[in-house]
Design a protein around this motif. Sequence first.
Motif, PDB file in Angstrom:
ATOM      1  N   VAL A  54       5.255  -4.583 -10.492  1.00 43.34           N
ATOM      2  CA  VAL A  54       5.449  -5.258  -9.209  1.00 43.34           C
ATOM      3  C   VAL A  54       6.186  -4.342  -8.233  1.00 43.34           C
ATOM      4  N   GLU A  55       7.191  -3.643  -8.733  1.00 40.81           N
ATOM      5  CA  GLU A  55       7.956  -2.743  -7.881  1.00 40.81           C
ATOM      6  C   GLU A  55       7.091  -1.589  -7.382  1.00 40.81           C
ATOM      7  N   ALA A  56       6.207  -1.075  -8.252  1.00 39.84           N
ATOM      8  CA  ALA A  56       5.353   0.053  -7.875  1.00 39.84           C
ATOM      9  C   ALA A  56       4.262  -0.354  -6.889  1.00 39.84           C
ATOM     10  N   GLY A  57       3.890  -1.632  -6.885  1.00 41.22           N
ATOM     11  CA  GLY A  57       2.879  -2.110  -5.954  1.00 41.22           C
ATOM     12  C   GLY A  57       1.457  -2.004  -6.445  1.00 41.22           C
ATOM     13  N   TRP A  58       1.269  -1.586  -7.685  1.00 40.37           N
ATOM     14  CA  TRP A  58      -0.089  -1.464  -8.208  1.00 40.37           C
ATOM     15  C   TRP A  58      -0.051  -1.600  -9.729  1.00 40.37           C
ATOM     16  N   SER A  59      -1.197  -1.941 -10.319  1.00 44.98           N
ATOM     17  CA  SER A  59      -1.320  -2.057 -11.770  1.00 44.98           C
ATOM     18  C   SER A  59      -2.779  -1.886 -12.166  1.00 44.98           C
TER      19      SER A  59
ATOM     20  N   LEU B 237       0.827  -1.198   0.000  1.00 47.14           N
ATOM     21  CA  LEU B 237       0.000   0.000   0.000  1.00 47.14           C
ATOM     22  C   LEU B 237       0.868   1.257   0.000  1.00 47.14           C
ATOM     23  N   SER B 238       1.926   1.257   0.795  1.00 44.26           N
ATOM     24  CA  SER B 238       2.808   2.425   0.850  1.00 44.26           C
ATOM     25  C   SER B 238       3.475   2.675  -0.487  1.00 44.26           C
ATOM     26  N   ARG B 239       3.917   1.608  -1.150  1.00 44.77           N
ATOM     27  CA  ARG B 239       4.529   1.768  -2.468  1.00 44.77           C
ATOM     28  C   ARG B 239       3.542   2.373  -3.461  1.00 44.77           C
ATOM     29  N   ALA B 240       2.327   1.850  -3.451  1.00 46.22           N
ATOM     30  CA  ALA B 240       1.323   2.343  -4.396  1.00 46.22           C
ATOM     31  C   ALA B 240       1.021   3.815  -4.169  1.00 46.22           C
ATOM     32  N   GLU B 241       0.839   4.193  -2.907  1.00 43.25           N
ATOM     33  CA  GLU B 241       0.499   5.578  -2.602  1.00 43.25           C
ATOM     34  C   GLU B 241       1.638   6.533  -2.945  1.00 43.25           C
ATOM     35  N   ALA B 242       2.869   6.047  -2.868  1.00 45.54           N
ATOM     36  CA  ALA B 242       4.026   6.921  -3.098  1.00 45.54           C
ATOM     37  C   ALA B 242       4.374   7.085  -4.568  1.00 45.54           C
ATOM     38  N   ASP B 243       3.807   6.262  -5.433  1.00 45.19           N
ATOM     39  CA  ASP B 243       4.180   6.308  -6.850  1.00 45.19           C
ATOM     40  C   ASP B 243       3.636   7.592  -7.492  1.00 45.19           C
ATOM     41  N   PRO B 244       4.504   8.474  -8.007  1.00 46.43           N
ATOM     42  CA  PRO B 244       4.020   9.723  -8.620  1.00 46.43           C
ATOM     43  C   PRO B 244       3.242   9.507  -9.907  1.00 46.43           C
ATOM     44  N   LEU B 245       3.307   8.301 -10.471  1.00 44.74           N
ATOM     45  CA  LEU B 245       2.563   8.016 -11.695  1.00 44.74           C
ATOM     46  C   LEU B 245       1.161   7.501 -11.423  1.00 44.74           C
ATOM     47  N   ARG B 246       0.820   7.285 -10.189  1.00 42.58           N
ATOM     48  CA  ARG B 246      -0.490   6.729  -9.832  1.00 42.58           C
ATOM     49  C   ARG B 246      -1.563   7.802  -9.971  1.00 42.58           C
ATOM     50  N   PRO B 247      -2.610   7.553 -10.790  1.00 43.86           N
ATOM     51  CA  PRO B 247      -3.661   8.563 -10.979  1.00 43.86           C
ATOM     52  C   PRO B 247      -4.356   8.920  -9.676  1.00 43.86           C
ATOM     53  N   ARG B 248      -4.901  10.145  -9.647  1.00 52.79           N
ATOM     54  CA  ARG B 248      -5.539  10.661  -8.432  1.00 52.79           C
ATOM     55  C   ARG B 248      -7.033  10.905  -8.586  1.00 52.79           C
ATOM     56  N   PHE B 249      -7.556  11.076  -9.795  1.00 54.48           N
ATOM     57  CA  PHE B 249      -9.004  11.242  -9.902  1.00 54.48           C
ATOM     58  C   PHE B 249      -9.663  10.158 -10.757  1.00 54.48           C
TER      59      PHE B 249
END
Length: 520
Positions: free
Chosen positions: A315-320, A17-29
Amino acid sequence: MTELTHPLATVPRDELLSRAEADPLRPRFHFVSPAGWLNDPNGVSQWNGTYHLFYQYNPEGAFHHRIQWGHATSSDLVTWTDQPVALEPSAGPDAEGCWSGVLVNDDGTPTLVYSGRFADKELPCVAIGSPDLLDWTKDPGNPVIAAPPAGVDITAYRDHCVWREGTVWRQLVGSGIRHRGGTAFLYESSDLRSWDYVGPLFIGDASQGDPADTDWTGTMWECVDLFRAGQGSLGSAPADDSPDVLVFSAWNDGETRHPLYWTGRYAGNSFEPEALHRLDLGGRFFYAPQSFQDESGRRVMFGWMQEGRSDAAMVEAGWSGVMSLPRLTTVANDGTLEFAPVPEIAKLRRNHVSVPAQVLVGAGTPLDTRVSGNQLDLELDLHLAPGAEVRLGVLVSTDGAEETLIMLSRAADETPTGTLRLDRTRSSLNPAVDVEDKSGPIPMTNGRVRLRVLVDRSAVEIFANGKPLTARIYPTLGGERVTLAATEGSVRILSFDAWTMAGVFEETRSLQPERKKTHG
């Protein structure tokens, strides 16, 4: 049989969860799962005023394995609340995964029809829900269809479209007939449990065209979706000239290709096609779409925005995986489908900037738009002279080394069509990401284009005169500039409005809400 624990599941859940939240490429809306893997939208619906989004989900990591049904709810299609997992594998016909399906209303009882996977096969299963759709009980008679049609050499068999005609339920199961093409097998039932095979609704021809073509129909049809585009319902006499629509995602030997749709007429036990169309010019980046009619009569569609980066990076980012914004689906004058984000998305808009109306001349100085951000909603009304081309740059780095270009061009003659292209060749300095060209024709009567662009970090959705192009981008430099320039001819800016977009997951999300038991 699939192992319960995958070799890649080595990251503790709190760290995932921490990895996913920290990824700057993870969409927000856009909707994303709390962490782990997300793919197809499932059971999209509105039930007693609440919107429900179920989805294919693996909470143990950013890889496809032992799929469950994630679940989120919303009052407005914009802000979503994570709910307990709706379905998870259990001993029996879905021990290897609860794969894609739909939600139907069985005389007031919420009922899921989904593909259970066991022994490397997918077969239709049923589960009934509590009134709040949070607790689900699997039917003890699962699978409700014991095997694919006898005597047919199929390429695959899964995913469902279910509707009611009078007192009879009808169901399509996506499939393909080897050495022929994709198909949807038609069944009917009085109770959603005992199904009679009717026959193939329609069979595609995989020998037509090249597998590299953007409109090749594939060897198997995933995620079939049949609906009446205009007034009336399936099985009834058409109230107008609007077509029936058969949506499918072309698949070939384990590879996701692109979503397509046939317009035509469904009657009796068959579908008579009139024309084949691309559903989204971004191809596989808007995959496995599913639609529903909400309580106000709108047809709303979601799609899976799959990744364009390596398995190792995911896998490294924690989300897909990202869910598209919900789209309104309407019928254009020429009988094709048009799409637009639901109007409710506008409530996320902040910090409005209006660019003055003006004329841009080819090879002139690029316009200083004064717009910047990596969460943006842009609306442009443009007029292109014959032979003109305009380029809208987003996520442009300060030094210009990275930029994503949205290009519109008009033919030199009076042809009423133009071209929309997304150039991602300089979107990222990471050489391992997908930068394949995405483009296609759009209607452009008299050179007029209404353009809507939504940028959400690594997710981009573009709508040009109602035709969508969806893709993923992975900038490394954190660029936020927006540029606009005419590269050929002259382009008149009739209006240009821009907003930054608020995020919808501002508070920390738990990796997985406390789940209610899925009863077997």
